[in-house]
Design an enzyme around this catalytic site. Structure first.
Site, PDB file in Angstrom:
ATOM      1  N   ARG A  61       0.813  -1.221   0.000  1.00 19.05           N
ATOM      2  CA  ARG A  61       0.000   0.000   0.000  1.00 19.05           C
ATOM      3  C   ARG A  61       0.845   1.270   0.000  1.00 19.05           C
ATOM      4  NH1 ARG A  61      -3.769  -1.971   4.616  1.00 19.05           N
ATOM      5  NH2 ARG A  61      -2.302  -3.694   4.547  1.00 19.05           N
ATOM      6  N   GLU A  98       4.348  -9.349  15.233  1.00 17.24           N
ATOM      7  CA  GLU A  98       3.744  -9.864  16.466  1.00 17.24           C
ATOM      8  C   GLU A  98       3.895 -11.386  16.519  1.00 17.24           C
ATOM      9  OE1 GLU A  98      -0.133  -8.358  16.990  1.00 17.24           O
ATOM     10  OE2 GLU A  98      -0.342  -9.215  18.999  1.00 17.24           O
TER      11      GLU A  98
HETATM   12  P1  AMP Z   1       3.429  -1.950  11.625  1.00 19.38           P
HETATM   13  O1  AMP Z   1       4.704  -2.593  11.148  1.00 19.38           O
HETATM   14  O2  AMP Z   1       2.891  -2.633  12.857  1.00 19.38           O
HETATM   15  O3  AMP Z   1       3.558  -0.451  11.824  1.00 19.38           O
HETATM   16  O4  AMP Z   1       2.331  -2.195  10.529  1.00 19.38           O
HETATM   17  C1  AMP Z   1       2.590  -1.742   9.272  1.00 19.38           C
HETATM   18  C2  AMP Z   1       1.678  -2.218   8.172  1.00 19.38           C
HETATM   19  O5  AMP Z   1       0.669  -3.143   8.557  1.00 19.38           O
HETATM   20  C3  AMP Z   1       0.996  -0.997   7.660  1.00 19.38           C
HETATM   21  O6  AMP Z   1       1.721  -0.564   6.513  1.00 19.38           O
HETATM   22  C4  AMP Z   1      -0.385  -1.431   7.330  1.00 19.38           C
HETATM   23  O7  AMP Z   1      -0.445  -1.641   5.926  1.00 19.38           O
HETATM   24  C5  AMP Z   1      -0.599  -2.739   8.079  1.00 19.38           C
HETATM   25  N1  AMP Z   1      -1.470  -2.584   9.254  1.00 19.38           N
HETATM   26  C6  AMP Z   1      -1.116  -2.774  10.554  1.00 19.38           C
HETATM   27  N2  AMP Z   1      -2.157  -2.576  11.382  1.00 19.38           N
HETATM   28  C7  AMP Z   1      -3.199  -2.219  10.607  1.00 19.38           C
HETATM   29  C8  AMP Z   1      -4.577  -1.846  10.866  1.00 19.38           C
HETATM   30  N3  AMP Z   1      -5.098  -1.800  12.097  1.00 19.38           N
HETATM   31  N4  AMP Z   1      -5.359  -1.526   9.810  1.00 19.38           N
HETATM   32  C9  AMP Z   1      -4.856  -1.550   8.550  1.00 19.38           C
HETATM   33  N5  AMP Z   1      -3.590  -1.903   8.231  1.00 19.38           N
HETATM   34  C10 AMP Z   1      -2.762  -2.226   9.243  1.00 19.38           C
END
Ligand code: AMP
Length: 178
Positions: A61, A98
């Site tokens: 995305r 996670e």
């Molecule tokens: P993070 O590495 O945890 O910051 O997550 C990064 C990626 O996971 C983001 O680029 C989102 O595309 C996806 N993502 C994580 N949590 C969500 C959420 N609650 N809703 C939508 N996309 C999410």
């Protein structure tokens, strides 16, 4: 359109991809021509203010918003890819999710020494993905000072994690909760 108008275009799906997650879905934002245009314009204004010389976006995305911002500003776009996709010698970084691990890869020859590259993605949650991208781009010689997102989930602490790594974080909107 204001950031609040854009926020109203985000669809929330409960319990996707697993129970307890509120999935903030940009599909409905990018399906709206005015919404897509305004979100790219707002991101581009903020990226321009930070003096970026190129944009890096994370698969998948981050490609949508990152490439559009790059076009808007007449800058190059560096894809930060999932493993095994680039047809050249890459450098990569493994990072913790996670559950389990993931990996990002780039073509280091696309980056000039000390080039000021802005990271663009749709959403920052725990910050694991963006931090890994920043580390990888720095390893290739880039200067990474700013990361821009459409959505921040502040309760998950990702923005603070990036700030601790000397990356300023900017988002068009916040959502409460995980
Ligand atoms: P993070 O590495 O945890 O910051 O997550 C990064 C990626 O996971 C983001 O680029 C989102 O595309 C996806 N993502 C994580 N949590 C969500 C959420 N609650 N809703 C939508 N996309 C999410």
């Amino acid at each position: 359109m204001t950031p609040d108008d854009l926020k109203a275009l985000i669809r929330t799906i409960a319990d996707f991809p697993e129970p307890g997650i509120q999935f903030r879905d940009i599909t409905t934002l990018i399906a709206d021509g005015e919404g897509l245009k305004a979100s790219v314009r707002l991101l581009a204004e903020r990226v321009e203010a930070s003096g970026a010389q190129a944009i890096a976006g994370m698969e998948a995305r981050g490609f949508i918003f990152g490439a559009a911002v790059a076009v808007e500003l007449g800058l190059g776009f560096i894809p930060v890819r999932k493993p095994g996709k680039l047809p050249v010698e890459t450098i990569g970084i493994d990072y913790a999710l996670e559950y389990g691990t993931d990996r990002l890869e780039i073509d280091p020859s696309a980056i000039a020494a000390q080039q000021n590259i802005a990271i663009v993605d749709d959403l920052i949650a725990t910050g694991g993905t963006a931090l890994a991208a920043a580390q990888l781009l720095r390893q290739a010689g880039a200067a990474i000072s700013h990361a821009h997102f459409v959505i921040d989930l502040p309760e998950l602490g990702g923005a603070n994690k990036l700030r601790e790594a000397d990356v300023a974080v900017d988002a068009l909107m916040d959502f409460e909760g995980a």
